[in-house]
Design an enzyme around this catalytic site. Structure first.
Site, PDB file in Angstrom:
ATOM      1  N   TYR A 154      53.323  72.095 -21.056  1.00  0.00           N
ATOM      2  CA  TYR A 154      52.133  71.435 -21.593  1.00  0.00           C
ATOM      3  C   TYR A 154      51.616  72.186 -22.817  1.00  0.00           C
ATOM      4  CZ  TYR A 154      47.105  70.507 -21.908  1.00  0.00           C
ATOM      5  OH  TYR A 154      45.839  70.240 -22.357  1.00  0.00           O
ATOM      6  N   ASP A 214      53.598  74.591 -11.729  1.00  0.00           N
ATOM      7  CA  ASP A 214      52.531  73.664 -12.082  1.00  0.00           C
ATOM      8  C   ASP A 214      52.881  72.322 -11.445  1.00  0.00           C
ATOM      9  OD1 ASP A 214      50.809  71.824 -13.265  1.00  0.00           O
ATOM     10  OD2 ASP A 214      50.751  72.889 -15.179  1.00  0.00           O
TER      11      ASP A 214
END
Length: 427
Positions: free
Chosen positions: A101, A174
């Protein structure tokens, strides 16, 4: 870990646990401080930055869902990242994926380069030699994001965890894109699981929050100390809303996935949809691994618009059900352009390395009636097709055109987008 099934754990999160009045739905403790029982006799709660009953209920639910020993609930997803990094010293090495990300990438690279907080090694986990690269780095922490954002690439969590054990390294996953409803990294060998609770866990796009679930109780206690020290813990109101959101997690995820499957089927038949990035497709490189380590393929889809980048604006402007916005995982359908939105903090070279092309589009498929979602996409593609015809019909790229072959949007448009003060936080 609770012996109850995930749907039961989620639906009963915090239910019938009020010690004061027996309220079925737990009360929200908005207090900042607590009365001590007596002089020099601290109680369980003294100050809400350190402990809060509402936040503790949310943490307990997350522990049960992820199978951890302790959960630290933070005020943002990024503060959960900062908290996890407290396991590192300047002499330690952090390994991250090359396509993580954009906000995480910005944090890691700036802490490593500007603050010398740790050593950083960036690895492409899709390459055959990923294990050799990690072994050579001798990391203290290996950071995984699977499925990745925005290309939904899959990493074999168990294989990385097996390697990490030989290196005495920690593994963090994540799990934001899937939630504990669809993936349980601790059961696969991970040491820490990170969430942006803003997304699927809350599910209603009305809070910003994060969480870090830890497998080892001692490490959890150490990170709890850091959470209090840094002041990154979540407030009672956001914790209360997230706890409420978790109770509908399983039925929401079911609806999300059903709609996503229909959207993928539609995109496969749409000539203006180029390459489709979705692990549920059998020809996706990570399909077999995803099928083995996940309980479903999720509701995030990315695809390349098979047309010149100048038609992106036409496509987005025509949409009515899909909202052009940051974030994901809410009950509403969202759409974004990663290159200028979620991953704008990555420079052009980093985006190219990560495989983020100029016409890449990311969908977060919501729980609306799928017929309306498909009709919305259809009319947006029709608008692009009409614009191409108006330009002489020579501006469309072929269905199999790679992102690198598509012309980028005019530079002045991207600069104008980046100069927007409302969007300054993203780079």
């Amino acid at each position: 870990m609770s012996t109850r099934r995930s749907a039961t754990v989620a639906a009963r999160a915090g239910i019938a646990q009020d010690p004061a009045y027996g309220a079925v739905t737990p009360p929200m403790y908005l207090t900042s401080t607590y009365e001590l029982p007596a002089f020099k006799q601290p109680g369980k709660y003294d100050y809400s930055r350190s402990n809060n009953p509402t936040r503790d209920l949310l943490g307990d639910a997350l522990c049960q869902l992820e199978g951890g020993a302790k959960a630290l609930v933070t005020n943002t997803g990024m503060s959960a990242c900062v908290l996890a990094l407290q396991v590192l010293t300047p002499d330690d090495t952090l390994v991250i994926p090359h396509d993580c990300y954009g906000g995480s990438y910005r944090l890691f690279t700036n802490l490593a380069n500007k603050k010398r907080a740790f050593k950083l090694v960036i690895v492409n986990f899709q390459q055959d030699n990923w294990a050799e690269l990690i072994s050579a780095a001798s990391p203290k922490l290996i950071w995984l994001e699977t499925p990745s954002n925005p290309l939904l690439q899959i990493t074999d969590v168990r294989a990385v965890c097996d390697l990490a054990k030989t290196l005495q390294a920690l593994v963090l996953v994540d799990n934001t894109f899937l939630s504990p409803a669809l993936q349980n990294p601790i059961a696969l060998g991970a040491d820490l699981v990170l969430h942006s609770t803003t997304k699927y866990l809350n599910g209603h796009s009305d809070i910003v929050g994060g969480a870090l679930i830890v497998k080892d109780a001692a490490l959890g206690d150490e990170l709890k100390w850091w959470a209090n020290c840094l002041g990154v813990t979540a407030g009672a109101f956001d914790s209360h809303l997230t706890l409420r959101g978790i109770r509908t997690l399983l039925p929401r995820i079911k609806a999300h996935q059903e709609n996503a499957a229909l959207v993928v089927d539609y995109l496969q038949q749409q000539p203006l949809a180029g390459k489709i990035y979705y692990p549920g497709l059998k020809d996706h490189p990570g399909h077999a691994i995803a099928k083995a380590q996940q309980h479903g393929f999720g509701a995030m889809i990315s695809f390349d618009l098979a047309a010149d980048a100048k038609y992106l604006g036409v496509f987005f402007e025509a949409l009515e059900c899909f909202t052009l916005a940051q974030s994901l995982g809410g009950i509403e359908s969202l759409i974004c352009h990663p290159g200028t939105m979620t991953h704008a903090s990555m420079d052009a070279a980093a985006q190219k390395t990560a495989g983020i092309g100029p016409t890449l589009i990311r969908l977060s498929v919501g729980i609306e009636d799928p017929r309306d979602l498909l009709a919305d996409l259809e009319q947006a593609f029709a608008a692009v097709a009409a614009a191409i015809r108006a330009d002489g019909g020579n501006a469309a790229a072929g269905h199999d055109t790679a992102p690198s072959e598509v012309k980028p949007a005019p530079v002045q448009n991207e600069q104008h987008f980046r100069l927007n003060p409302a969007l300054a936080a993203f780079w």
